[in-house]
Design a protein around this motif. Structure first.
Motif, short mmCIF file in Angstrom:
data_model
loop_
_atom_site.label_atom_id
_atom_site.label_comp_id
_atom_site.label_asym_id
_atom_site.label_seq_id
_atom_site.Cartn_x
_atom_site.Cartn_y
_atom_site.Cartn_z
N MET A 1 13.34 24.88 44.08
CA MET A 1 12.00 24.29 44.14
C MET A 1 11.98 23.18 45.20
N PRO A 2 11.00 23.17 46.12
CA PRO A 2 10.94 22.13 47.16
C PRO A 2 10.86 20.73 46.56
N ILE A 3 11.48 19.76 47.24
CA ILE A 3 11.51 18.39 46.72
C ILE A 3 10.11 17.80 46.63
N ALA A 4 9.18 18.27 47.45
CA ALA A 4 7.81 17.76 47.39
C ALA A 4 7.16 18.04 46.03
N VAL A 5 7.53 19.14 45.38
CA VAL A 5 6.99 19.43 44.06
C VAL A 5 7.45 18.37 43.06
N TYR A 6 8.70 17.90 43.22
CA TYR A 6 9.20 16.86 42.33
C TYR A 6 8.55 15.51 42.62
N ALA A 7 8.10 15.31 43.84
CA ALA A 7 7.33 14.10 44.15
C ALA A 7 6.02 14.10 43.38
N ILE A 129 3.68 24.90 39.16
CA ILE A 129 2.74 24.12 38.36
C ILE A 129 3.46 23.51 37.16
N ALA A 130 4.32 24.31 36.52
CA ALA A 130 5.05 23.82 35.35
C ALA A 130 5.96 22.66 35.73
N VAL A 131 6.62 22.74 36.89
CA VAL A 131 7.49 21.64 37.33
C VAL A 131 6.68 20.37 37.55
N MET A 132 5.52 20.49 38.19
CA MET A 132 4.68 19.31 38.38
C MET A 132 4.27 18.72 37.03
N PHE A 133 3.89 19.58 36.10
CA PHE A 133 3.47 19.10 34.78
C PHE A 133 4.65 18.59 33.95
N THR A 134 5.87 18.84 34.42
CA THR A 134 7.02 18.26 33.74
C THR A 134 6.94 16.74 33.75
N MET A 254 8.08 24.58 30.54
CA MET A 254 8.88 25.44 31.40
C MET A 254 8.84 26.89 30.92
N LEU A 255 8.84 27.09 29.61
CA LEU A 255 8.77 28.45 29.06
C LEU A 255 7.43 29.09 29.42
N GLY A 256 6.35 28.32 29.29
CA GLY A 256 5.03 28.86 29.63
C GLY A 256 4.93 29.24 31.09
N GLY A 257 5.53 28.44 31.98
CA GLY A 257 5.53 28.77 33.40
C GLY A 257 6.26 30.06 33.70
N LYS A 258 7.42 30.24 33.08
CA LYS A 258 8.19 31.47 33.32
C LYS A 258 7.48 32.69 32.76
N ILE A 299 4.74 21.37 17.81
CA ILE A 299 3.40 21.23 18.37
C ILE A 299 3.48 20.92 19.86
N GLY A 300 4.42 20.05 20.24
CA GLY A 300 4.61 19.76 21.66
C GLY A 300 4.93 21.01 22.46
N ALA A 301 5.86 21.82 21.94
CA ALA A 301 6.27 23.04 22.65
C ALA A 301 5.11 24.03 22.74
N ALA A 302 4.42 24.23 21.62
CA ALA A 302 3.31 25.20 21.60
C ALA A 302 2.16 24.75 22.50
N ALA A 303 1.89 23.45 22.51
CA ALA A 303 0.77 22.93 23.31
C ALA A 303 1.00 23.16 24.79
N PHE A 304 2.16 22.74 25.29
CA PHE A 304 2.37 22.80 26.74
C PHE A 304 2.85 24.15 27.23
N ALA A 305 3.16 25.06 26.32
CA ALA A 305 3.41 26.44 26.74
C ALA A 305 2.12 27.07 27.26
N THR A 306 0.97 26.54 26.84
CA THR A 306 -0.32 27.10 27.28
C THR A 306 -0.76 26.58 28.65
N VAL A 307 -0.15 25.49 29.15
CA VAL A 307 -0.67 24.80 30.33
C VAL A 307 -0.63 25.68 31.58
N ALA A 308 0.55 26.17 31.94
CA ALA A 308 0.66 26.98 33.16
C ALA A 308 -0.16 28.27 33.08
N PRO A 309 -0.15 29.01 31.95
CA PRO A 309 -1.02 30.19 31.88
C PRO A 309 -2.50 29.86 32.05
#
Length: 395
Positions: A1-7, A129-134, A254-258, A299-309
């Protein structure tokens, strides 16, 4: 993943911390400003509504500017807003400062999502998108519990001063690592960009986002009172438990992104259904310290699994012309869901069956989102059918 995404992740961390930290400070702010816990919960609704308004306005206002400049400008607004929160002498001024802070939120994540997906191949876009939302998930894992700890020991104002410092650091990281736009910024005609909002699929996607996160925040807004008043935890125990929620966010994100990179429709249905199930099942665990702690993480896992989709669904349906605006509006939709959820939880507590019923009431909201997801996916088949029908007379 490009370093700019981590920025971009660094900016997301700052914004995520200020958005969610108030949930760990509800009792302290309510006591200091002499308002009810339900009124303090509306600080979350005010922030979310500010995102909802600020996202389209700032996205359109900055549409001709280079995206890197836009991101840095938004972090400057964010930083000044948090300074105002730290200085606010009354509930009304704190609400106003929260709204100012929130104006940058939707456009940052919307433009950031477009930048992130532009830096990676097609099969990595949801993961980018998932990495940014990390950054948002790490904010919940580390920033929110740390902010709650600071508020408990040094006062809630110290938390907002610390977040302002994070904002300055994020600006420096973005300025250093995000690449400048290559050539002149290409801008679609304003009418064409706005016309995206008339697409039924885009509107369905935005509504799914509102409903999905409405359920999450009906519970999470009042997680401190639930844990203290129903389960019996001390206030000091809330911060460590929120660490599990944050850990769940990271795993689910991360699971939702994959999953979305592999099969977006399946990911959309599976993650939304899982969220409804987890919220409903939590109702049976509220008086068990061990079980409820596990469910906070779930709840945390289930909630953010929906973000990337959800974000990829809206980006796909908006097309190139409306991508910036639709992306920002979907972030606004997340926050409109936050506001709706905080309101729904408050109504359930003060005028409904009470605090113990918040979880099962919340579960009904993502269930409605699941119904819309099924409808939306069925609509995907209509253009193909129409095209085949239209081509028959020419055969």
């Amino acid at each position: 993943m490009p370093i700019a995404v981590y920025a971009l992740t660094a900016g997301a961390f700052g914004i995520g911390t200020t958005e969610f930290v108030i949930m760990g400070l509800l009792l302290q702010v309510a006591s200091d400003l002499q308002v009810s816990v339900a009124m303090t919960g509306l600080l979350i609704s005010g922030y979310a509504l500010g995102v909802f308004v600020g996202a389209p306005v700032l996205t359109l206002a900055t549409r001709k500017l280079p995206r890197k400049q836009v991101l840095i400008l938004l972090m400057a607004i964010f930083t000044l807003g948090n300074i105002a929160c730290a200085l606010a002498p009354s509930y009304g001024l704190l609400m106003a400062a929260r709204i100012v802070t929130s104006l940058a939120h939707g456009t940052f994540f919307g433009v950031g999502s477009v930048v992130a997906t532009s830096l990676v191949p097609e099969d990595k876009k949801a993961s980018a998108i998932a990495v940014m939302f990390t950054g948002l998930t790490i904010a919940t894992l580390l920033g929110v519990p740390a902010g709650a700890w600071l508020g408990l020991h040094f006062g809630w104002r110290a938390t907002f001063w610390t977040i302002a410092v994070i904002g300055v650091i994020a600006m420096l990281v973005l300025a250093r690592l995000v690449p400048a736009d290559k050539g002149k910024v290409e801008v679609a005609p304003l009418r064409q960009e706005i016309a995206t909002l008339a697409d039924p699929q885009v509107l369905l996607g935005l509504t799914m986002t509102v409903l999905g996160f409405g359920g999450v925040f009906a519970v999470f807004t009042y997680i401190q009172p639930i844990l203290v008043e129903i389960t019996g935890f001390s206030q000091e125990a809330v911060s460590p438990i929120l660490l599990l929620f944050g850990l769940g966010l990271i795993v689910g994100n991360m699971l939702g992104g994959k999953l979305a990179d592999r099969n977006l429709p399946v990911a959309l249905l599976a993650t939304t259904a899982t969220l409804a199930i987890v919220l409903f099942a939590m109702t049976a665990t509220l008086r068990s310290p061990v079980a409820v702690t596990i469910f906070v993480g779930l709840i945390g896992a289930a909630a953010f699994a929906t973000v990337a989709p959800l974000q990829m669904r809206v980006l796909d349906k908006a097309g190139p012309a409306g991508r910036n605006l639709a992306s920002s509006l979907n972030i606004a939709a997340f926050n409109l869901g936050n506001a709706f959820g905080a309101w729904l939880g408050g109504v359930t507590i003060e005028h409904g069956p009470g605090l113990a019923a918040v979880t099962w009431v919340a579960a009904l909201v993502p269930l409605a989102s699941l119904v819309l997801a099924v409808i939306s996916l069925r609509l995907d088949k209509r253009p193909q059918t129409a095209l085949q029908t239209a081509s028959c007379p020419q055969a």
